[in-house]
Design an enzyme around this catalytic site. Structure first.
Site, PDB file in Angstrom:
ATOM      1  N   LYS A   5     -23.815   6.407 -12.304  1.00 37.56           N
ATOM      2  CA  LYS A   5     -24.218   5.060 -12.596  1.00 37.56           C
ATOM      3  C   LYS A   5     -22.977   4.574 -11.723  1.00 37.56           C
ATOM      4  CE  LYS A   5     -22.386   1.606 -13.489  1.00 37.56           C
ATOM      5  NZ  LYS A   5     -22.273   0.738 -12.950  1.00 37.56           N
TER       6      LYS A   5
ATOM      7  N   CYS B 283      -6.392   2.828  -6.613  1.00 36.42           N
ATOM      8  CA  CYS B 283      -5.477   2.872  -7.698  1.00 36.42           C
ATOM      9  C   CYS B 283      -4.166   3.363  -7.379  1.00 36.42           C
ATOM     10  CB  CYS B 283      -6.459   4.010  -8.709  1.00 36.42           C
ATOM     11  SG  CYS B 283      -6.912   5.276  -8.912  1.00 36.42           S
TER      12      CYS B 283
ATOM     13  N   VAL C 239     -11.693  -1.382 -19.664  1.00 38.25           N
ATOM     14  CA  VAL C 239     -12.838  -0.464 -19.639  1.00 38.25           C
ATOM     15  C   VAL C 239     -12.645   1.545 -20.250  1.00 38.25           C
ATOM     16  CG1 VAL C 239     -14.872  -0.114 -18.459  1.00 38.25           C
ATOM     17  CG2 VAL C 239     -13.911  -2.174 -18.069  1.00 38.25           C
ATOM     18  N   GLY C 240     -11.955   1.677 -19.681  1.00 37.43           N
ATOM     19  CA  GLY C 240     -11.312   3.052 -20.205  1.00 37.43           C
ATOM     20  C   GLY C 240     -11.453   2.967 -21.542  1.00 37.43           C
TER      21      GLY C 240
ATOM     22  N   GLY D   9     -11.892   3.943 -13.111  1.00 32.20           N
ATOM     23  CA  GLY D   9     -11.673   2.098 -13.131  1.00 32.20           C
ATOM     24  C   GLY D   9     -11.012   1.989 -14.134  1.00 32.20           C
ATOM     25  N   SER D  10     -11.155   0.635 -15.106  1.00 30.11           N
ATOM     26  CA  SER D  10     -10.122   0.010 -15.271  1.00 30.11           C
ATOM     27  C   SER D  10      -9.925   0.525 -16.687  1.00 30.11           C
ATOM     28  CB  SER D  10     -10.390  -1.501 -15.634  1.00 30.11           C
ATOM     29  OG  SER D  10     -11.060  -1.617 -16.460  1.00 30.11           O
TER      30      SER D  10
ATOM     31  N   GLU E  10      -9.534   7.836 -15.859  1.00 35.96           N
ATOM     32  CA  GLU E  10      -9.243   7.611 -14.033  1.00 35.96           C
ATOM     33  C   GLU E  10      -8.830   5.839 -14.240  1.00 35.96           C
ATOM     34  OE1 GLU E  10      -6.961   9.965 -12.660  1.00 35.96           O
ATOM     35  OE2 GLU E  10      -8.181  11.604 -13.685  1.00 35.96           O
TER      36      GLU E  10
ATOM     37  N   GLU F  99      -1.896  -4.524 -13.069  1.00 38.55           N
ATOM     38  CA  GLU F  99      -2.406  -3.728 -11.459  1.00 38.55           C
ATOM     39  C   GLU F  99      -2.796  -5.802 -11.483  1.00 38.55           C
ATOM     40  OE1 GLU F  99      -6.116  -1.422 -12.109  1.00 38.55           O
ATOM     41  OE2 GLU F  99      -4.737  -0.381 -10.280  1.00 38.55           O
TER      42      GLU F  99
HETATM   43  C1  UN1 Z   1      -8.165   5.645  -5.977  1.00 36.48           C
HETATM   44  O1  UN1 Z   1      -7.862   4.416  -5.567  1.00 36.48           O
HETATM   45  O2  UN1 Z   1      -9.443   5.269  -6.914  1.00 36.48           O
HETATM   46  O3  UN1 Z   1      -4.578   9.074  -3.143  1.00 36.48           O
HETATM   47  C2  UN1 Z   1      -8.850   6.722  -5.709  1.00 36.48           C
HETATM   48  C3  UN1 Z   1      -5.342   8.217  -2.499  1.00 36.48           C
HETATM   49  C4  UN1 Z   1      -6.816   8.471  -2.296  1.00 36.48           C
HETATM   50  C5  UN1 Z   1      -7.469   8.492  -4.142  1.00 36.48           C
HETATM   51  C6  UN1 Z   1      -7.426   7.100  -4.581  1.00 36.48           C
HETATM   52  N1  UN1 Z   1      -7.519   9.606  -2.012  1.00 36.48           N
HETATM   53  O4  UN1 Z   1      -5.548   7.232  -2.098  1.00 36.48           O
END
Ligand code: UN1
Length: 500
Positions: free
Chosen positions: A177, A286, A234-235, A230-231, A252, A387
């Protein structure tokens, strides 16, 4: 203007309309007048059908030898390599990262396919002596069942590949999804897997919104693996639901990543790294560097030059060569970021650059925000704690290594951290003491490679890793096999030594 194209879910090898008959319009964030396509607004019924298909296919896929599964992944990697340029352009158009970054995103999926295909001839377990004679002990990685994968819009092909490729090589089947803001890349991903010869039902794609389509996937009794990026908000919900059903669950989540720049830092390198870490992908990673913690001795020099460099960044159409900063993903996210800018000003941080929407020239029809720099930020301010997920960076002064580490570690998140110094001992101390799953020495906080574990601590993760062989633990169970060929009953754990 031609009618926008309508896309469908992939279930049991066929492209299907959603049961609701409803579609979501996906708009180019750099140009509101450009509709990328109409994508299914799926619901629980579609998820149900996809999980059924995956469960049905699982009966055969789990028994397909892993090196045969691998051949399909290799082929998928080759096909992706041929289409990279087209897919990169479509990705850039649907979610706004610059076209060279989008090419990197597709490349990451290629790398992951090749890496996990290699695992098809490894998936190593252990053999070990038994405490009894004529007995063999070994461990095997075995598949689990149907994997429900929920992925974000910011790495629309890379992150689906991080989850799909290991799930498949281990012998699981998949329902993906993807985020509703970047479904086209997921459609491409599905097409490539299908063309590579993946049997029907082994990989299924259900598009739609989180509540409507993601939640039923997490709740479904037959999704034995859930992998979510995701956030943290939500995680937490995903983790709670998965825990109640004892699912394998990989989360993650967010980050509040920092670069620590010490007095002896190689300044030019640190400036370039900070710029890329903070503003690459418009800060929508992230792993983005959203805090620059700079030692007092070079603080002014660093800040002046950093502002100059950030001001010179070229913002505009991400499809055009030379653009360095593309748009924000959507209007709601742009407003959220603006809320943080207001909060930073209200809390007394100094807004030294940007902070405004960009509405001129190439930016006129999109959701653009100028690269934004806050200086003299205090570690406890909201802009230094939460964040933001946008091109907003906070610069915080520190006394030196110890104080810097304290500021960097004083965050609820722990995904990525970096330090710039020329002193070997300082670098090694920092890598030991930085509380993060990823640590970069003299390099920015972004740029993870697919054959190494990726993930964070604290609110950034739940103890699992993506990428590298470490991720196989998410997508397989250990089975321990004892083979007794003595021909008699041998009783382990009987205390024959003491003679009692
Ligand atoms: C993300 O932003 O969810 O190391 C992953 C990095 C990328 C992956 C980021 N290869 O910035």
């Amino acid at each position: 203007m031609t009618e926008p194209r309508t896309f469908h879910n992939l279930i049991a090898g066929s492209w299907e309309e959603p049961r609701s008959g409803h579609y979501l319009e996906n708009i180019n964030p750099a140009n509101r007048d450009d509709t990328v396509g109409l994508f299914p607004a799926s619901g629980a019924e579609d998820v149900e059908r996809a999980v059924d298909a995956a469960l049905d296919a699982y009966a055969r896929w789990r028994l397909t030898p892993a090196p045969r599964r691998a051949e399909i992944l290799f082929r998928a990697g080759q096909i992706l390599l041929e289409r990279k340029a087209d897919f990169a352009r479509d990705m850039s158009r649907e979610m706004g990262k610059t076209v060279i970054e989008a090419g990197g995103d597709v490349q990451e999926a290629i790398d992951m396919l090749f890496f996990m295909a290699g695992e098809g001839r490894r998936l190593y377990g252990q053999t070990t002596p038994s405490e009894l004679p004529d007995k063999l002990c070994m461990t095997l990685r075995v598949p689990i069942g149907v994997a429900g994968l929920i992925t974000p819009w910011n790495f629309p092909m890379a992150i689906p590949s991080w989850k799909t490729a290991p799930a498949l090589i281990c012998g699981n089947t998949v329902v993906l999804k993807p985020a509703e803001d970047a479904p086209l890349s997921a459609v491409h991903w599905a097409q490539v897997l299908q063309e590579a010869g993946l049997p029907a039902g082994v990989f299924n794609l259900v598009m739609g919104e989180g509540e409507a389509a993601g939640a039923p996937l997490v709740r479904h009794r037959q999704t034995r693996i859930i992998s979510f990026t995701g956030s943290s908000e939500v995680g937490r919900e995903v983790g709670r639901e998965a825990a109640a059903q004892f699912k394998h669950c990989n989360l993650e989540m967010g980050g509040k990543n920092a670069i620590l720049i010490l007095d002896d830092a190689p300044l030019d390198l640190a400036l370039e790294g900070a710029l890329w870490g903070a503003f690459g992908t418009s800060g929508q990673r992230c792993t983005a560097a959203s805090r620059l913690v700079v030692a007092k001795g070079i603080y002014r020099r660093f800040l002046d030059r950093f502002l100059e460099m950030a001001q010179a960044l070229r913002i505009g159409n991400p499809l055009e060569a030379g653009t360095q900063i593309g748009p924000i993903i959507n209007a709601a996210q742009l407003e959220r970021i603006e809320g943080y800018i207001q909060s930073g000003e209200a809390e007394g941080a100094k807004l030294r650059l940007g902070g405004r929407r960009c509405t001129q020239g190439a930016c006129a029809q999109g959701w653009f925000l100028e690269p934004t720099v806050f200086a003299d930020v205090h570690a406890r301010m909201r802009i230094a704690q939460e964040e933001i997920f946008g091109p907003v960076v906070s610069v915080l002064p520190c006394e030196g290594l110890e104080d810097g580490l304290e500021i960097v570690n004083g965050s609820g998140y722990g995904l990525s951290a970096a330090v710039y110094t020329q002193n070997l001992a300082t670098a090694l101390r920092a890598q030991r003491d930085l509380e993060a799953g990823l640590v970069y020495l003299n390099a920015p906080t972004i740029g993870a490679e697919v054959h190494l574990p990726f993930g964070g601590i604290k609110q950034s993760g739940n103890g699992h890793r993506e990428s590298g062989p470490a991720t196989l633990d998410v997508y397989s169970e250990w089975k321990t096999v004892y083979a007794d060929f003595s021909g008699r009953l041998q009783r382990a754990q009987l205390d024959t030594q003491s003679g009692s």
